[in-house]
Design a protein around this motif. Structure first.
Motif, mmCIF file in Angstrom:
data_model
loop_
_atom_site.group_PDB
_atom_site.id
_atom_site.type_symbol
_atom_site.label_atom_id
_atom_site.label_comp_id
_atom_site.label_asym_id
_atom_site.label_seq_id
_atom_site.Cartn_x
_atom_site.Cartn_y
_atom_site.Cartn_z
ATOM 1 N N PHE A 98 39.358 40.805 45.642
ATOM 2 C CA PHE A 98 37.980 40.815 46.201
ATOM 3 C C PHE A 98 37.723 39.281 46.441
ATOM 4 C CE2 PHE A 98 37.952 44.670 43.340
ATOM 5 C CZ PHE A 98 38.149 45.532 44.475
ATOM 6 N N ASP A 99 37.424 38.998 47.946
ATOM 7 C CA ASP A 99 37.162 37.371 47.940
ATOM 8 C C ASP A 99 35.645 36.914 47.495
ATOM 9 O OD1 ASP A 99 38.359 38.231 51.168
ATOM 10 O OD2 ASP A 99 36.507 38.758 50.495
ATOM 11 N N SER A 100 34.961 38.159 47.178
ATOM 12 C CA SER A 100 33.686 37.467 46.683
ATOM 13 C C SER A 100 33.535 37.294 45.200
ATOM 14 C CB SER A 100 32.593 38.571 47.015
ATOM 15 O OG SER A 100 32.812 39.803 46.508
ATOM 16 N N MET A 101 34.643 37.360 44.805
ATOM 17 C CA MET A 101 34.769 37.234 43.243
ATOM 18 C C MET A 101 35.821 36.231 42.820
ATOM 19 S SD MET A 101 34.747 41.190 41.869
ATOM 20 C CE MET A 101 33.665 42.359 42.890
ATOM 21 N N LYS A 160 21.924 41.487 44.629
ATOM 22 C CA LYS A 160 22.735 40.418 45.425
ATOM 23 C C LYS A 160 22.586 40.666 46.872
ATOM 24 C CE LYS A 160 27.571 39.172 45.423
ATOM 25 N NZ LYS A 160 28.699 39.445 45.073
ATOM 26 N N GLU A 171 31.805 41.744 56.882
ATOM 27 C CA GLU A 171 32.381 41.786 55.541
ATOM 28 C C GLU A 171 33.051 43.022 55.119
ATOM 29 O OE1 GLU A 171 29.145 41.334 52.424
ATOM 30 O OE2 GLU A 171 30.803 40.624 50.960
ATOM 31 N N MET A 202 36.969 43.556 54.398
ATOM 32 C CA MET A 202 37.324 44.317 53.322
ATOM 33 C C MET A 202 38.063 45.467 53.555
ATOM 34 S SD MET A 202 34.259 44.097 50.683
ATOM 35 C CE MET A 202 35.268 44.820 49.228
ATOM 36 N N GLN A 216 41.064 45.876 50.847
ATOM 37 C CA GLN A 216 40.147 45.663 49.693
ATOM 38 C C GLN A 216 39.224 46.903 49.299
ATOM 39 O OE1 GLN A 216 37.863 41.918 49.415
ATOM 40 N NE2 GLN A 216 39.044 41.247 51.291
#
Lengths: 257, 262
Positions: free
Chosen positions: A95-98, B44, B118, B122, B127
């Motif tokens: 997960f590239d947001s983490m 968020k 986004e 993913m 993801q």
């Protein structure tokens, strides 16, 4: 080999519209065994993996895990079953947001484990796959391909799964990193008794890690056997594939569809 | 292909897609109604969608209010009538129509696109599959917080847009046109009632839901690598914008017929 069957596939078929991708696949995968599926691109390997995992539903046939029919589960039961599974994606799918450690500890954090505890566990899992604690706070984009795969592996084993799925674990890696990954897979099998399904077309890796190898061609299993049996196979398709020859019965389509 | 077949294909395609979007929405709604909302993700997203959209919404509203005042003044023609009506015209237009619609269109471009890109990335980098293998329902974890954040943040943004737009109108009326500020404000507040504010907020809520739904739906069903992500982003913005404009008409029509029956 009197181990019970961990995964049973019975006449599993999958088609998309009029295109049949899997045709009546039947196989038994025993507890603690590493079962490798080889085959060319587009032979249906990933689809088969996704069917067993439950990311896709087969068109017909049955899939049993620990003797329980898991072919048509409700979303809720499916999520419960997922706790048994771990999957290493081809490109890691971090997960590239983490950060890396948040990736590895994802399931723990979701279960409400405290952040510092989760971080300690994540760092110990990273150590297990040979990544130093310095990597923990980095973002996935800062890692090389091989490191991403190792971090992905750490995330997959974080919740101690009973069955691991590997989608081309060594593709795109240099030979040394590939062998490191091979050793990790063997080590996980030996230490934790994990049952594994591996998709690969890296034959060296397949021979090293597998208890059983099967070749998927046009949606069917052509031949299943131990690495030695496969190496000595007189099936012309299998022989052509494992020797990586352009000459033989398998004609590569220049254009897909 | 003959024209009738083409028409049929278009109708079938539209119906099919509408059905799929509805099913997707109800899957998310099932979690929302049970209040099964991942709070950390929600906050968020609320920050990303609400707080980070402030500059663009404020800028749009300010100039909209200003130009609306200028145009209406010229349209009214007489300064006597302008003194008694200009504030009312500007405020009603902002509250009922321009505030919600323009703010939503700007947010659709900014947030809808970002959400689609986004989630689309993913999807194509597996993801979303990875989330499932980690026993996490991606609808609950990714889609629900975004839709809820859009639906709840949009009314707040629109409220601010209304205030800023009327402020912009006031500044143009007093400083450019040279009107008496008190007269402008008097006309503004006398001509406006609660229903006008309610209508604007209902619209904002619906438009916010549309933005979140289109962005997540297109992102979630992205196929075909980087090109697919680009396509999903475009489609999300276009669909959201069209849906906002179409539903705007119907909400207004419904509201006016309901108002008339009081």
């Amino acid at each position: 080999m009197s181990q019970p069957n961990k995964i049973e596939l019975r006449r599993v078929s999958k088609s998309f519209g009029s295109k049949t991708v899997l045709e009546s696949i039947t196989a038994d995968i025993k507890q603690g065994e590493t079962f490798t599926i080889i085959g060319g691109s587009g032979s249906g390997k990933s689809v088969l993996l996704k069917c067993i995992l439950g990311l896709m539903e087969p068109t017909s046939g049955t899939i049993r895990i620990d003797g329980e029919d898991t072919t048509h589960l409700s979303n809720k039961d499916r999520m419960k079953l997922m706790h048994k599974f771990g999957m290493l994606f081809q490109f890691g799918a971090l997960f590239d947001s983490m950060s890396i450690w948040e990736n590895v500890a994802f399931s723990l954090l979701e279960q409400g484990v405290k952040r510092h505890e989760a971080k300690d566990i994540a760092i110990s899992k990273l150590a297990l796959v040979g990544l130093s604690p310095d990597v923990a706070k980095l973002a996935p984009s800062e890692l090389s391909g091989g490191m991403k795969k190792r971090a992905g592996l750490a995330r997959a084993i974080c919740t101690e799964p009973e069955i691991m799925f590997y989608d081309e674990p060594t593709t795109g890696l240099d030979p040394i990193t590939s062998d490191v990954i091979n050793d990790l897979i063997l080590q996980l099998q030996a230490d934790l008794g994990i049952t594994s399904i591996v998709i690969t077309h890296n034959m060296q890796s397949a021979y090293k890690i597998s208890n059983k190898i099967t070749m998927l061609y046009e949606g069917r299993f052509l031949e299943t056997g131990t690495p030695e049996e496969i190496q000595k196979s007189d099936n012309p398709y299998v022989a052509q594939f494992i020797n990586g020859s352009a000459r033989g019965p398998i004609k590569m389509a220049v254009k897909q569809r | 292909m003959n024209p009738i077949a083409a028409l049929g294909a278009a109708v079938l395609g539209f119906t099919h897609e509408t059905g799929r979007i509805s099913v997707f929405f109800f899957q998310a709604l099932a979690f929302i109604l049970r209040l099964s909302i991942p709070l950390k993700q929600f906050f968020k997203q609320a920050e990303k969608i609400g707080f980070n959209s402030l500059p663009i919404v404020i800028l749009t509203a300010f100039f909209t209010g200003g130009v609306l005042t200028l145009q209406s003044y010229n349209g009214i023609g007489s300064s006597m009538l302008a003194n008694s009506q200009l504030g009312r015209v500007v405020t009603l237009s902002m509250l009922r129509e321009l505030g919600p619609v323009l703010a939503s269109l700007m947010v659709a471009g900014r947030v809808g696109a970002a959400i689609a890109a986004e989630l689309g990335t993913m999807r194509v980098t597996e993801q979303i599959d990875a989330l499932i293998t980690l026993a996490t329902n991606p609808i609950r974890y990714l889609v629900v917080p975004r839709i809820v954040a859009c639906a709840l943040m949009m009314p707040l943004l629109v409220t601010l847009a209304n205030v800023v737009g009327i402020g912009g109108g006031y500044l143009v009326a007093t400083h450019i046109i040279g009107m008496n500020g008190t007269l402008f404000l008097e006309s503004a507040f006398n001509g406006v009632g609660e229903p006008d504010i309610v209508l604007g907020l209902v619209k904002a809520f619906v438009f916010g839901t549309i933005i979140g739904l289109m962005g997540t739906y297109q992102g979630f069903h992205t196929r075909g690598g980087a090109e697919g992500v680009g396509r999903a982003t475009t489609v999300a913005v276009v669909f959201a914008s069209v849906a906002i404009l179409v539903s705007d008409y119907f909400i207004t029509a419904l509201f006016i017929s309901a108002e008339g029956s009081f």
